[in-house]
Scaffold this motif. Sequence first.
Motif, PDB file in Angstrom:
ATOM      1  N   ASP A 101       0.823  -1.220   0.000  1.00 17.73           N
ATOM      2  CA  ASP A 101       0.000   0.000   0.000  1.00 17.73           C
ATOM      3  C   ASP A 101       0.852   1.263   0.000  1.00 17.73           C
ATOM      4  OD1 ASP A 101      -2.254  -1.561  -0.009  1.00 17.73           O
ATOM      5  OD2 ASP A 101      -2.591  -1.430   2.162  1.00 17.73           O
ATOM      6  N   GLU A 102       1.969   1.220   0.711  1.00 13.75           N
ATOM      7  CA  GLU A 102       2.836   2.398   0.757  1.00 13.75           C
ATOM      8  C   GLU A 102       3.356   2.754  -0.636  1.00 13.75           C
ATOM      9  OE1 GLU A 102       7.028   3.889   2.870  1.00 13.75           O
ATOM     10  OE2 GLU A 102       6.175   1.912   3.328  1.00 13.75           O
ATOM     11  N   THR A 103       3.763   1.726  -1.392  1.00 19.92           N
ATOM     12  CA  THR A 103       4.242   1.967  -2.749  1.00 19.92           C
ATOM     13  C   THR A 103       3.115   2.467  -3.644  1.00 19.92           C
ATOM     14  OG1 THR A 103       6.004   0.321  -2.556  1.00 19.92           O
ATOM     15  CG2 THR A 103       5.280   0.886  -4.780  1.00 19.92           C
ATOM     16  N   LYS A 137       2.715   6.087  -3.105  1.00 20.74           N
ATOM     17  CA  LYS A 137       3.836   6.830  -3.703  1.00 20.74           C
ATOM     18  C   LYS A 137       3.687   6.926  -5.225  1.00 20.74           C
ATOM     19  CE  LYS A 137       7.240   5.831  -0.098  1.00 20.74           C
ATOM     20  NZ  LYS A 137       8.514   5.122   0.225  1.00 20.74           N
TER      21      LYS A 137
END
Length: 300
Positions: free
Chosen positions: A286-288, A291
Amino acid sequence: MATMTANTGTGDADTATAPTGTGAPHLAERRRELADFVRSRRERLTPEQVGLPPGRRRRTPGLRREEVAQLANVGVSWYTWLEQARDITVSAQVLDAIAGALRLDASERSHLFGLAGAVDPAPRRDSDEVPQSLRALLKQVEPFPASIQNCRYDLLHYNRTFARLFCDLDALPPQDRNCMWLAFTDADWSRALVERRETIELMVANFRNHGTGHFNEPHWRELVDRLLAASPEFGEIWARRNVADKVQEIKLFRQKEVGLLRLRADRMWLQPGGGMRLTVFSPSDDETAAKLERLRHLAG
C-alpha cells in the motif's frame, strides 16, 4: 563419403555431404520440411515470372530444378539433394541466393532460414512503431509505470510515471533511451537501482539470451560495441556469457522524489520472435501504491 561443392559465383564454396545415415529423427524431419517447402515454392513459380523462356513439354508445375539452380547459381545436383532432404550443409550465403531465386517474401525467407538452422544475414526487422492502441493502454494503466521495449531494451514508448521512475527520460536523446545503456552509463538511472549489481547482471543475461541469432545484425552489434567501449563493468559481465529469461520477483527502486518503491514486474511479448514487449510495474504494498499516485501527480 562423397562430397559436392555448390558454386555460389562469389568464390566461396559451400560443401554438401552425401548422407551415410538418417541422423537424429528431429533433424531428418526438419530436412524433410525444408525440402518440401523449397519444392512447394519452386512449383508455384512460372518461367515468365522469373524472366525465363517458357519452353516446351513441361511435365511438372512451376520451374524445373535446373532452372532454380541456374537462378541461384548453385549446382543442379546439389539443389536436387536439397529437395531430396539429403544430409547436406548449406551456408547462409547459398540460402540467400535460393530465397532470391524463389522470390520468397519476408515471412517465407525467415521460415527458410529457420528450417535450415542458419542465421539470416539480412533478417526482417519487426517494426518499432508502437500502435496507437498500445499507447492508449500505457496511459490507462497509470499510475503504474509501464513501457514498451524491444528485446534490445530500446524504450519505444512509455507512460508519464515510467518517464520519471529512474531519470528524466524525455530529456534524453532518442538514441540513449535504452535500458541497458542507461543502467551502465547514466548516474541517475544507476542510483535508482537499489539492488543494482543483481539487476544489471540479470539484465545482461537476459539481453544475451534474447540476442541469440541476432548478434551478427548491425543494430545489435552496434549496441554491444557501444556498451563495451563505454563501460568496463558491462564488458566484465558480458564476458561471463551467462544467459537467463526471468525477472526479479520484487524490484526495488529509489525514486528521487517519492523514495523507495517496491514493485512487481509483469511483461508480455507483443510480437513473435522477441519483438515488442510490454512491461508494467505494479505496487507490492500500500505504501508503494500511495507513492505511485504521488509520482503521477508530480508527472502532471
